[in-house]
Write an enzyme that holds these catalytic residues in place. Structure first.
Site, PDB file in Angstrom:
ATOM      1  N   ASP A  74      84.664  23.630 -42.564  1.00 47.98           N
ATOM      2  CA  ASP A  74      84.316  24.718 -41.660  1.00 47.98           C
ATOM      3  C   ASP A  74      84.279  24.207 -40.224  1.00 47.98           C
ATOM      4  OD1 ASP A  74      82.588  27.134 -40.609  1.00 47.98           O
ATOM      5  OD2 ASP A  74      83.002  27.597 -42.702  1.00 47.98           O
ATOM      6  N   SER A 104      83.400  35.473 -44.280  1.00 44.87           N
ATOM      7  CA  SER A 104      83.017  34.070 -44.152  1.00 44.87           C
ATOM      8  C   SER A 104      81.647  33.803 -44.746  1.00 44.87           C
ATOM      9  CB  SER A 104      82.993  33.656 -42.676  1.00 44.87           C
ATOM     10  OG  SER A 104      84.280  33.580 -42.140  1.00 44.87           O
ATOM     11  N   HIS A 107      78.533  28.404 -37.110  1.00 47.51           N
ATOM     12  CA  HIS A 107      79.164  29.040 -38.282  1.00 47.51           C
ATOM     13  C   HIS A 107      78.993  28.195 -39.538  1.00 47.51           C
ATOM     14  CE1 HIS A 107      82.456  30.597 -40.850  1.00 47.51           C
ATOM     15  NE2 HIS A 107      82.274  31.732 -40.196  1.00 47.51           N
TER      16      HIS A 107
END
Length: 470
Positions: A101, A346, A133
């Protein structure tokens, strides 16, 4: 017969820069499938370094977050999974989950975080999360439980390994020469690096690999780099027996979306109308692709539908670990100060990756393919049995850990509509009012007798001309 027997071998390959969800070009759809993977294109897993030199522009500081979500209240997305019940059967102990990621920051609720490389910044180890994230993704998978805190990861006893592969805050070195001071960086993330990261994670012993990023070209992918990615996911899934979980992609980041079901032709092959080739999700022989649902279990509007989608999980208004703090976060801020809640496929994918870790801990004898089929078979199926938005349905951790599953899953296509003549109900027998009638008659007789008795009690003397003497 294995599920793969229902699938036609597919087509792939293309060059592209990959970020969290980057779509490339425009073009015509092709009715083709992902290709037979060429194992000869399998990349090396190392070294974990950017394929080209990169830079982090001074005008692109790391994304700021909004703290919040701490306390005993269980976040709605987590509550919908009934994790308290699932944890009676498994908490993911002994499972290593790789998060490929934007990096995973060190956090007190990710004990034992394993840094395993950085394909964005030279010399990095994967623990910088400039994009806010990857840390959230890791938290949804394996944040440890803390007394007094409602939030926890799906598999709180699993361990996280971080590999940074992409960042919107970096770019190729020199790309900023012609940019103004307010221009944002191009972002950085190569498909070749993703392929290497997948192999690196598999070789390091990851039992589950979460990929919450996509490339979604609208032209047929044909490059060597896509071939490398196909070879990497095949290698990880079949040779190293890793469960690969990937997001289905978002319509706000992919330039095009695929059509959903055609109500006039519900059984039409969805591969005939693909206009957005979402990778690595399209290799669904090896990857479990995840769409998003809202708090009511409805498909999220931003999910890119596709014939490869396997299941769905909560993906809206997410709460997870804050990469800027030791607590939790509920939103991030844009450069202009706009507050943006965390939503997207996601964040749906890591919920499913966490479930895969629970299943692998409870059933260590199951292969990666068996784990995927168990998760799909125990999901809350839509009316069609399968659809391109949520696949076989919303994931159910408790059922995945406890249910008896069928030996064979249906192919990824909606069930045909069935016309069935329902039997005409037998007319009910006429009501029997005997008891009521007897009761009414009896009541009437008694009433009549009472009335006669009352009338008979009146003195008759006046009528007979009789009166008392004094």
């Amino acid at each position: 017969m294995p599920r793969n027997a229902f699938r036609t071998l597919r087509l792939v390959a293309a060059t592209s820069v990959m970020a969290l969800s980057v779509s490339l070009g425009t073009g015509t759809a092709y009715a083709e499938r992902p290709p037979v993977v060429d194992p000869g294109l399998l990349p090396a897993g190392g070294p974990a370094a950017p394929p080209t030199e990169t830079e982090h522009p001074a005008n692109a500081p790391c994304i700021s977050t909004q703290t919040g979500g701490d306390g005993p209240t269980i976040p709605p997305a987590q509550r919908s999974l009934d994790l308290e019940h699932a944890w009676q059967f498994s908490r993911g102990a002994g499972q290593l989950v790789a998060v490929i990621d934007t990096g995973v920051a060190h956090h007190p609720r990710l004990p034992g975080l394993i840094p395993d490389g950085d394909y964005v910044a030279a010399g990095g180890d994967g623990t910088e999360d400039c994009d806010a994230h990857g840390t959230l993704v890791a938290g949804l998978i394996a944040a440890s439980r803390v007394n007094g805190q409602g939030f926890a990861g799906v598999a709180p006893e699993a361990r996280i390994m971080t590999i940074r592969q992409t960042s919107s805050q970096y770019q190729a070195k020199g790309a900023g020469h012609d940019k103004g001071p307010d221009d944002m960086p191009d972002g950085y993330g190569k498909i070749s690096a993703l392929a290497s990261a997948v192999r690196r994670a598999a070789d390091a012993g990851a039992r589950v690999i979460n990929i919450s990023l996509v490339a979604c070209p609208t032209t047929r992918p044909e490059s060597r780099e896509f071939g490398m990615l196909g070879a990497a996911v095949q290698y990880a899934a079949t040779v190293k027996d890793a469960v690969i979980v990937a997001s289905a992609g978002n319509t706000d980041s992919c330039q095009a979306s695929n059509p959903g079901l055609d109500p006039l032709h519900p059984n039409r092959d969805l591969w005939d109308n693909v206009v957005s080739y979402v990778a690595p999700a399209l290799w669904d022989d090896y990857v479990l692709s995840v769409g998003s649902v809202d708090s009511f279990g409805r498909p999220s509007e931003f999910t890119v539908p596709g014939p490869w989608v396997g299941v769905a999980a909560p993906g809206e208004n997410i709460i997870s670990l804050d990469p800027r703090d030791s607590g939790l976060t509920t939103a991030k801020f844009t450069k202009q100060g706009q507050r943006v809640p965390y939503s997207g496929t996601s964040f749906a994918a890591p919920y499913v990756a966490g479930v895969a870790a629970l299943v692998r801990a409870r059933f260590p004898e199951l292969s990666a393919q068996d784990v995927i089929e168990r998760i799909e078979a125990t999901a809350h199926a839509p009316a069609e049995g399968w659809n391109p938005y949520i696949g076989y349905g919303a994931v159910d951790p408790v059922a995945a850990l406890t249910a008896e599953v069928p030996n064979l899953l249906p192919p990824k296509s909606p069930s045909a509509a069935v016309s069935e003549q329902l039997p005409i109900p037998t007319p009910p027998p006429p009501p029997d009012h005997t008891a009521r009638n007897v009761a009414l008659i009896g009541t009437g007789v008694i009433g009549l007798l009472l009335a006669l008795g009352w009338l008979a009690s009146f003195p008759l003397r006046r009528k007979l001309g009789m009166r008392d003497d004094h």
